[in-house]
Design an enzyme around this catalytic site. Sequence first.
Site, mmCIF file in Angstrom:
data_model
loop_
_atom_site.group_PDB
_atom_site.id
_atom_site.type_symbol
_atom_site.label_atom_id
_atom_site.label_comp_id
_atom_site.label_asym_id
_atom_site.label_seq_id
_atom_site.Cartn_x
_atom_site.Cartn_y
_atom_site.Cartn_z
ATOM 1 N N HIS A 391 -13.729 12.369 3.261
ATOM 2 C CA HIS A 391 -12.739 11.338 3.545
ATOM 3 C C HIS A 391 -12.438 10.429 2.362
ATOM 4 O O HIS A 391 -11.676 9.463 2.519
ATOM 5 C CB HIS A 391 -13.208 10.459 4.711
ATOM 6 N N LYS A 582 -5.305 -3.157 8.123
ATOM 7 C CA LYS A 582 -6.288 -2.151 7.720
ATOM 8 C C LYS A 582 -7.501 -2.867 7.138
ATOM 9 O O LYS A 582 -7.473 -4.079 6.915
ATOM 10 C CB LYS A 582 -5.706 -1.164 6.714
ATOM 11 N N ARG A 583 -8.544 -2.125 6.913
ATOM 12 C CA ARG A 583 -9.738 -2.675 6.278
ATOM 13 C C ARG A 583 -9.358 -3.354 4.966
ATOM 14 O O ARG A 583 -8.530 -2.842 4.203
ATOM 15 C CB ARG A 583 -10.727 -1.530 6.036
ATOM 16 N N LYS A 588 -6.739 -0.790 -1.276
ATOM 17 C CA LYS A 588 -5.651 -0.830 -0.293
ATOM 18 C C LYS A 588 -4.597 -1.870 -0.669
ATOM 19 O O LYS A 588 -3.519 -1.908 -0.085
ATOM 20 C CB LYS A 588 -6.211 -1.084 1.102
ATOM 21 N N THR A 690 -4.190 6.833 8.753
ATOM 22 C CA THR A 690 -3.628 7.156 10.063
ATOM 23 C C THR A 690 -2.822 5.992 10.607
ATOM 24 O O THR A 690 -1.972 6.180 11.473
ATOM 25 C CB THR A 690 -4.735 7.523 11.074
ATOM 26 N N LYS A 694 0.726 5.928 12.943
ATOM 27 C CA LYS A 694 0.936 5.160 14.177
ATOM 28 C C LYS A 694 2.158 4.256 14.051
ATOM 29 O O LYS A 694 2.973 4.155 14.987
ATOM 30 C CB LYS A 694 -0.316 4.328 14.480
#
Length: 844
Positions: A391, A582-583, A588, A690, A694
Amino acid sequence: MLKEAPSVLDRNGEADTSASSAKTAKAAATYVKPRESAHADAVVALREDIRAKLVYAIGKTPEAARERDWFAATALALRDRIVDARDRAQAGTVPDKRVYYLSLEFLIGRLLSDAMNNLGLVETTRAALRDLGIDLADVEGAEPDAALGNGGLGRLAACFMESMASLSIPATGYGIRYDHGIFRQSLEDGWQREAPETWLAEGNPWEFARPEATYTIGFGGHVTMTSQGDHHIRRHWHPAETVNAVAYDVPIVGWKAKHVNVLRLWKAEADAPVELARFNAGDHVGAVAGRARAEAISRVLYPSDSSAEGQELRLRQEFFFTSASLQDLVRRHVAERGSLRSLPDHAAIQLNDTHPAIAVPELMRILMEDHDLSWEDAWQITTHTLHYTNHTLLPEALETWPVELMERLLPRHMQIIYLINWLHLEEQSKTARSGAFDVSTVSLIDETHGRRVRMGPLAFHGSRRVNGVSALHSELLKSTVFKDLHAIEPEKIINKTNGITFRRWLHNANPELTALAVEAAGEGVLDDPTLLERLVPFADDPDFRTRYAAMRKIRKKRLAQVIAERTGVAVDPSALFDVQIKRIHEYKRQLLNLIETVALYQAIKQAPHKDWTPRVKIFAGKAAPSYVQAKLIIKLAGDIANVVNNDPEIGDRLKVVFLPNYSVSLAEVIIPAADLSEQISTAGMEASGTGNMKLALNGALTVGTLDGANIEIKDHVGADNIFIFGLDAEGVLARVKEPDYAAKAIAASPRLAAALDAIGNGTFSPDDPGRFAPLVDELRHGDRYLTTVDFEDYWRVQREIDAAWKRPEKWWRTAILNTARMAWFSSDRSMREYAEEIWRVKVA
């Protein structure tokens, strides 16, 4: 069928009387379409079952019951129906092959909506509770989030479990029954604070305790050898410490209740709850110390590994659940099939990331020590039964463990790893190409920074197939982290792009959009998401676009209410809802979004009379407790929000919100309300994502880099229906080789320099002007994630988005096309591919 009504109805049937005109009311008519008729007999039966569960299982009268009691009673009544469905579908059958999915995380969230939807009992449950004077929304809200995961990895595992049940793939998920899942996040003066999350405080009505499925897990000790004739040596592990793994089963019901699988979670228990002699001698605390040590294994999800003790506990967790799971599935196979030599024919074990990579030596140990198989036979079985999903490409996320720790905690496994590695390297030394590369690059032991076991290569070497989770990620696996291993076994790495369950993220999270899709594409769209493609022609229908926009407005009003309740900030639902959820992690790039927010704030201040597109920037996510930079980013978001939201010159043109305690249930509120989906990670660093799927499914337009599954989303929705910016993965690799790339980027962008100056000089932190200097200094002198390099192109694309929002007919056409073209990203598709190409399991 869509029916006209003089008011807008939200999911719970409450009227929204704020519609300004009959036309708006007509456009935003009742989208909530029952997916089954509430048959009178079924309502009565369920009503009486709920009442009985409340009285006899919960021990409460209806008058004294709390909402949590009503939830538990409803869950127990529905659980009975899930068991009935399981027995109807699977009674007396032994599947030809089972899938065993091992994951340290299962972010299942609330299960009531999933159960009702997949049983076809949403309206029946609503009516049954209404007869009892109870509102379904209150019951749903009383269910705690089962936060047994940190983010995308755990939520993916939950989606995969639901899809396997819906596809009737016989599967068992294996994880840990954490007493406290991912921490509860609160903000104190803008700083993240962590508190234990107590989802089990009042029990879990969905689960079945299985004390008969208890296994002994060993740690430490020593290894002895015995001779068994013909110079054959057997080794035997004698652990110094043992812990019991006790099973708890959560049934996972598939779509239309055609199949039910099990998520088996392990709880750690001591052999003896108390040392009675010590207790009676007065050492009351010491008498239970052993119990506390044992039960710490399943106490908390992801204990901090910043200390040696934390690292050891993390390794204990990983071995604990992996060993229990392997013992369990081996026992089941022997009971059903007899010989373990047929294990690869009847079992496929999927390792979800490196956390269960210890399965390679543990399965070898079980086969050799407990079942007397030879090394060669055990290796053949192991390498044809295990499969590994990677991952991440980030080196810090590819687990390694100190050899000293492994030798002390798992001495027999370290012996097995040494032998696997020796045989592996010996084989390479015999090949003609052995001198063409450094053998240390394929060794399972890293000798460069202290001797450490490399769990990624261990999982790679011990598995039949290794898969990445997006097309780009899988290719990068071959050229980066597993480059030399891929050269040795070029057929092993394949791609399986992630997916999401539409039943959770469309049917349940967005019933208005679901009903609109059913009306336009037919009832079959609930069974087959590929039928969403039928919505494409409706993108050019002005009336459909108006109704689609009205549907979004319903969701945005609900989110605005949540924002007001949780933050005190009032936001305008007609503004562009710009979402990054998100985290919190530097790669990110929430920081890129925040810097652009500051630059936008400064631009509005300089030209307050310009026709700015109103925006609400919505952030949510948790930072790891020991991740200082990520927690500072959260504080920066809050400080920027305090300044921007209280500046009367800005008004509603820009609002900034950080919603605390991000969870699955909060995501279900945010995602259907999002207009813009921020997927802005540094290219080449996000394996898949993901959340991007969504959000796009629910009609949010993506602004993103060519990273992870963004690339495939672009291919499916069309390049004209997504906003792409920044360097691609190759560009990133090239740019980081250039000297002073960050300084050059800042020098070339006055607006970037001004925004960094404002952050760094205390404009947003007057009480502590140097608070954010560490963030700014890292960007000026390092910028590992190329935030400065991508900033100007990010600014450019955001201004394109501003202009696009002002053309609603085009915006909503694009949103509809996003929804219509996202079917490929269903986790059903992912599971079919895994079943056919990795597990070799037949799908009906």
